[in-house]
Structures are given as C-alpha cells and as structure tokens.
Scaffold this motif. Structure first.
Motif, PDB file in Angstrom:
ATOM      1  N   ASP A 174      10.382  43.347  -9.250  1.00  9.87           N
ATOM      2  CA  ASP A 174      11.063  43.898  -8.083  1.00  9.87           C
ATOM      3  C   ASP A 174      10.080  44.098  -6.927  1.00  9.87           C
TER       4      ASP A 174
ATOM      5  N   TRP B   2      14.258  44.833  -3.222  1.00 11.83           N
ATOM      6  CA  TRP B   2      14.652  43.544  -3.780  1.00 11.83           C
ATOM      7  C   TRP B   2      14.558  43.597  -5.303  1.00 11.83           C
ATOM      8  N   VAL B   3      15.521  42.969  -5.967  1.00  8.34           N
ATOM      9  CA  VAL B   3      15.561  42.938  -7.432  1.00  8.34           C
ATOM     10  C   VAL B   3      15.252  41.529  -7.919  1.00  8.34           C
TER      11      VAL B   3
ATOM     12  N   GLU C 135      15.497  38.355 -10.160  1.00  8.90           N
ATOM     13  CA  GLU C 135      16.515  37.716 -10.991  1.00  8.90           C
ATOM     14  C   GLU C 135      15.987  36.413 -11.573  1.00  8.90           C
TER      15      GLU C 135
ATOM     16  N   ARG D  46      17.054  39.080  -5.333  1.00  9.97           N
ATOM     17  CA  ARG D  46      18.312  39.465  -4.704  1.00  9.97           C
ATOM     18  C   ARG D  46      18.117  40.782  -3.953  1.00  9.97           C
TER      19      ARG D  46
ATOM     20  N   GLU E 184      18.979  44.217  -2.855  1.00  6.72           N
ATOM     21  CA  GLU E 184      19.859  45.212  -3.452  1.00  6.72           C
ATOM     22  C   GLU E 184      20.253  46.292  -2.448  1.00  6.72           C
ATOM     23  N   TYR E 185      19.302  46.775  -1.672  1.00 11.75           N
ATOM     24  CA  TYR E 185      19.596  47.881  -0.747  1.00 11.75           C
ATOM     25  C   TYR E 185      18.738  47.771   0.494  1.00 11.75           C
TER      26      TYR E 185
ATOM     27  N   TYR F 170      25.759  45.091  -4.663  1.00 13.74           N
ATOM     28  CA  TYR F 170      25.826  45.235  -6.110  1.00 13.74           C
ATOM     29  C   TYR F 170      25.793  43.871  -6.795  1.00 13.74           C
ATOM     30  N   GLN F 171      25.335  43.893  -8.023  1.00  7.78           N
ATOM     31  CA  GLN F 171      25.211  42.650  -8.778  1.00  7.78           C
ATOM     32  C   GLN F 171      26.567  41.988  -9.023  1.00  7.78           C
TER      33      GLN F 171
END
Length: 375
Positions: A90, A108-109, A111, A117, A119-120, A137-138
């Motif tokens: 992340d 960022w997340v 994947e 991705r 995220e916020y 959201y995922q």
C-alpha cells in the motif's frame, strides 16, 4: 631539568587527549546532525529482520527493504508532505504531522504486482479519515461526503455499484436521519433512516406504476400508510381494444367503505410508532432528537446531580424527572434502563448519553398506556 621535561611531556599528553576528546565530541555531533531527520525529502528505509539459525547466528541473506518514507521531516518526525510505502504494498501520499497522516492525502491499496487502486482521497486527522473525502470501495461503491474517525458521519452521498444513489445523513458509517434513495429503475424513497434501515415517516414513489406510498416504515418495510395514484401530465394513456361490445348487466352491489378511514389510519400509524419507541430512542443520534439548546439544558440537569465520575443513579434520574413534571414509577425506569444499557445494566452508573436517551423515551411515552409500549 629532567623534572621539567617530564612535566612538559605529561602536559603534551593531556593536551593530546583533550584534542582527541574534542575531535570525538565534534564527530559525534556531526554524526548526530546527519542522523537527525529534518528538512525536505529525505528517504528512510525500513528493512525486514533477518532470520536466525538454530544456534542463534544470522543466516547469510540479503536485507530486504520492507517500508520506505520519502518526504519532509521535523525533529525526527514525519511533518509536511511525504510518501509512505508500506510493507504490504500500500502507499499513502499527502500531509503529515507528528508522524501521523494529517491534512489532505490519498491512500492507495495494492492489488498485485505493479497494480494499485485508489481507496481514499480527502482529509485526515491523526491517521484517521476525518473531514471531507471520497472513498472508492472494492465492490464498486463510491462515497463522497463527511467523515469522522474512519467512518462516514454527517452529510454524504453513496453511489452504489448497482446504480442506486443515496444522499443524506450518516451516523458512524450507517444511513441515519433524513435521506433520499433513488434506485436504478427510477423508484424513489425519501424519509427517515435509523441504523441503515428505513424507519419512521417516509414516501416511496413507484416509477413504473405512477403510485406513491406515504406512511410509517418499520425495519426497512412499510408498516402502515396510504397508496395513491400520481398523475403524470406527460403520460398519454393508450385506449384498450374493446373485445366485447355488449354491456354487462350486473346486480346492485353495496359499497364497501371504511368507517372513519382517516381516524383508522391515524390510529394505525400511532400504534406503529408506539411499538418502536425504545428501538428509535436507542439508535437515533442525539443531535437528531434534540436541539443544541435542549442538549445543553439536559446536560446542566445531569451535572447538578452527578458525582465526581460524571454519573448519576436511577434515584437521581427519577428526581430529575419529577422536577421536569414527570412522575415515573421506578420499575418502569428500570425496564427502560435495561434496554438502554443492555448487558451492562447498572442503575448506579448512568452516563449522560444514557440519561438523554432515557428522557427521549419518557417524552415519547407520555399519553400512552404502558402496555402499548413494546418493552
């Protein structure tokens, strides 16, 4: 002469030791300044600890970078703008203060390899989403609005992956208060929500039927109310084909009507409301039940009877209710309190929020028979 030479030699040794000590001290200060994390865009790496053999010795393997921070520092703490790379892949880029995410920033997340991705994006306070921000959201949902302690809290809009849209009030991550839900098929609900479900007064418009239901909702379902047709001036009704031209001859059928339908509906809605007094008093946010002035007045009443731990007893609360003009039996207060405190029932330690919710039950219960209230 010999003594003078010996004294001179000792003096030189002392001066040499002193100079060396000063060099060591200066070198320590220089190294400390180099180690001190201050300024712009200094990178710091964290590494995973090496594994050990059974005898305690380190295995011969390369150190692997686990985390990295590149950004601004102040007195050995992240402060300003910076990018943090986490061990799980992340990443956060944005504002920092006192080693915590503060200000505007994006998380960022990871994947998978080389794939991230968002995220916020929004406001942060002490490592938590607080303020205005957008959450991706995922599952494909997207929330735009106000946050508090990592939860949607306040006014906000949720765009669901299936095309539905909710816009209205949120409380600790759940729809609560007044809100409007517009479904993908055109159906439309506007009214009150409690604990993420439709609860209380609300209207539901059926797009395909041109009908509207107005009434009382309980546990996300319509309980009692009125269905009515909604005339659409832009809709042209098609004439149906007449299959049989001869008129039917029917016997007279007496009209079936409710006696006093308005009063029947009113009583039905009142009954639904009575049955949900306890539930709504437990779950509705306090600032939706009371005005700011009312909350301040109740707080003053509470503090006047509270102990050093800012708590009151059931006897104290009964005395307060009597001063407010309510004479409530102690066993009834106990039954209300058991619902409010649930597994932590203690009539000697009533907190301010519990007291305020108890007052809400008393106010809503006035004029009703105790047997009518669902306790």
């Amino acid at each position: 002469m010999y003594q003078d030479a010996s004294y001179y030699s000792q003096s030189q040794q002392k001066q040499s030791v002193k100079n060396n000590s000063m060099k060591v001290a200066r070198q320590w200060q220089i190294n400390d300044q180099k180690a001190e994390k201050n300024g712009l865009h200094k990178a710091i790496y964290w590494v995973k600890s090496q594994t050990k053999n059974e005898d305690g010795t380190q295995k011969q393997e390369r150190w692997v970078a686990d985390q990295k921070y590149v950004g601004d520092w102040n007195q050995n703490k992240k402060c300003g703008f910076g990018v943090q790379y986490y061990g799980n892949g992340d990443k956060y880029e944005g504002g920092w203060f006192d080693n915590q995410r503060n200000g505007q920033g994006t998380y960022w997340v990871s994947e998978g390899k080389n794939k991230m991705r968002r995220e916020y994006t929004g406001d942060w306070v002490n490592d938590k989403k607080t303020g205005k921000g957008t959450m991706f959201y995922q599952n494909g949902n997207r929330y735009d609005g106000v946050w508090q302690d990592d939860k949607s809290h306040g006014e906000g809009r949720m765009i669901y992956a299936n095309g539905d849209v909710y816009e209205g009030s949120w409380f600790k991550g759940l729809r609560s208060g007044y809100g409007v839900l517009t479904k993908r098929n055109g159906d439309h609900f506007e009214g009150y929500w409690v604990n993420d479900k439709r609860e209380g007064q609300g209207s539901y418009f059926f797009a395909t039927k041109n009908q509207v239901f107005v009434g009382e909702w309980v546990d996300d379902m319509p309980k009692t109310g009125v269905y009515s047709e909604v005339e659409d001036p832009y809709t042209v009704k098609e004439e149906r084909e007449k299959h049989f031209m001869d008129p039917y001859v029917l016997p007279d059928i007496p009209k079936v009507e409710l006696q006093d339908p308005t009063n029947v509906l009113k009583e039905s809605m009142e009954l639904a409301r009575k049955e949900r007094i306890i539930y709504r008093a437990i779950h509705i946010p306090l600032d939706e039940m009371y005005s700011k002035q009312e909350m301040e007045d109740l707080a003053l009443q509470f503090e006047s009877a509270s102990n050093q731990e800012h708590k009151i007893t059931l006897i104290n609360s009964k005395a307060i209710f009597q001063s407010m003009g309510f004479d409530i039996e102690e066993k009834i207060l106990q039954s209300y309190l058991k619902h409010l405190q649930e597994d932590k029932y203690n009539e000697f330690e009533i907190e301010l929020e519990t007291f305020m919710r108890l007052v809400a039950i008393i106010l809503e219960s006035q004029g009703y028979e105790q047997s009518d209230i669902n306790i």
